[in-house]
Design a protein around this motif. Structure first.
Motif, mmCIF file in Angstrom:
data_model
loop_
_atom_site.group_PDB
_atom_site.id
_atom_site.type_symbol
_atom_site.label_atom_id
_atom_site.label_comp_id
_atom_site.label_asym_id
_atom_site.label_seq_id
_atom_site.Cartn_x
_atom_site.Cartn_y
_atom_site.Cartn_z
ATOM 1 N N GLY A 1 -6.530 -9.173 -4.498
ATOM 2 C CA GLY A 1 -6.915 -10.413 -5.158
ATOM 3 C C GLY A 1 -6.739 -10.390 -6.664
ATOM 4 O O GLY A 1 -6.548 -11.436 -7.294
ATOM 5 N N VAL A 2 -6.815 -9.209 -7.254
ATOM 6 C CA VAL A 2 -6.617 -9.097 -8.707
ATOM 7 C C VAL A 2 -5.243 -8.496 -9.034
ATOM 8 O O VAL A 2 -5.000 -8.066 -10.150
ATOM 9 N N GLY A 3 -4.366 -8.482 -8.036
ATOM 10 C CA GLY A 3 -2.980 -8.058 -8.265
ATOM 11 C C GLY A 3 -2.756 -6.569 -8.358
ATOM 12 O O GLY A 3 -1.726 -6.136 -8.882
ATOM 13 N N GLN A 4 -3.687 -5.775 -7.836
ATOM 14 C CA GLN A 4 -3.492 -4.328 -7.879
ATOM 15 C C GLN A 4 -2.700 -3.852 -6.663
ATOM 16 O O GLN A 4 -2.845 -4.377 -5.566
ATOM 17 N N GLU A 5 -1.870 -2.849 -6.897
ATOM 18 C CA GLU A 5 -1.242 -2.141 -5.793
ATOM 19 C C GLU A 5 -2.263 -1.107 -5.317
ATOM 20 O O GLU A 5 -2.976 -0.514 -6.123
ATOM 21 N N ILE B 1 0.864 -1.171 0.000
ATOM 22 C CA ILE B 1 0.000 0.000 0.000
ATOM 23 C C ILE B 1 0.901 1.221 0.000
ATOM 24 O O ILE B 1 1.764 1.371 0.867
ATOM 25 N N LYS B 2 0.700 2.068 -0.995
ATOM 26 C CA LYS B 2 1.466 3.300 -1.100
ATOM 27 C C LYS B 2 0.557 4.438 -0.627
ATOM 28 O O LYS B 2 -0.554 4.600 -1.143
ATOM 29 N N TYR C 1 -5.178 0.459 -7.482
ATOM 30 C CA TYR C 1 -6.506 0.781 -6.965
ATOM 31 C C TYR C 1 -6.305 2.048 -6.155
ATOM 32 O O TYR C 1 -5.660 2.035 -5.101
ATOM 33 N N VAL C 2 -6.822 3.166 -6.667
ATOM 34 C CA VAL C 2 -6.557 4.478 -6.067
ATOM 35 C C VAL C 2 -7.720 4.887 -5.171
ATOM 36 O O VAL C 2 -8.867 4.987 -5.621
ATOM 37 N N ILE C 3 -7.387 5.121 -3.911
ATOM 38 C CA ILE C 3 -8.357 5.579 -2.910
ATOM 39 C C ILE C 3 -8.014 7.014 -2.558
ATOM 40 O O ILE C 3 -6.882 7.321 -2.177
ATOM 41 N N CYS C 4 -8.970 7.879 -2.691
ATOM 42 C CA CYS C 4 -8.804 9.296 -2.385
ATOM 43 C C CYS C 4 -9.534 9.579 -1.066
ATOM 44 O O CYS C 4 -10.745 9.351 -0.976
ATOM 45 N N CYS C 5 -8.818 10.015 -0.053
ATOM 46 C CA CYS C 5 -9.440 10.345 1.238
ATOM 47 C C CYS C 5 -9.979 11.770 1.167
ATOM 48 O O CYS C 5 -9.220 12.716 0.968
#
Length: 143
Positions: free
Chosen positions: A81-85, A2-3, A56-60
């Protein structure tokens, strides 16, 4: 992995200490890396949208969706599960543009309250740890 990309100044001592406490408990794929940028640099970086779709980009953002800890853990599990960072964006004092929120895969609100950067960073890393415990059946999270 997780970045976490955070706008604003680097963590104050108490924030760094709290984040480090959760970080030392994390194991792959929940291990994290932090990238701190000035708000101006972060805005320029995101204007070019450096993400390829493999992330997978999560914006807080307080204008996002308020979800439970188990729902958050399910989002992380699905991405892994689908190999996304997983990339989590924590904005500066003025948050994110509409464009950034629209491009993100998920806009996550911790609550309808607005938090200072330090507290938002601690809440974020604690929720990542909690998600890891939910998915591993650890004792940390109670329903």
């Amino acid at each position: 992995m997780i970045k976490i990309i955070a706008g604003g100044k680097k963590n104050a001592g108490w924030v760094a200490e709290a984040c480090a406490e959760y970080e030392k408990r994390l194991r792959k794929p929940f291990d994290v890396s932090w990238n701190f940028m000035s708000e101006e640099k972060l805005d320029k970086y995101l204007a070019e949208w450096p993400f390829s779709g493999r992330e997978y980009v999560i914006c807080c953002d307080e204008r996002g969706e308020n979800i439970s800890s188990p729902e958050f853990s399910a989002k992380l599990e699905k991405a892994f599960g689908v190999g996304q960072e997983v990339v989590i964006l924590i904005g500066g004092a003025y948050g994110f543009s509409d464009t950034v929120r629209e491009k993100a895969d998920f806009v996550w609100s911790f609550s309808r309250l607005v938090y200072p950067h330090g507290i938002a960073r601690v809440v974020c890393i604690e929720q990542i740890y909690r998600a890891s415990q939910i998915l591993s059946g650890g004792p940390y999270h109670h329903e």
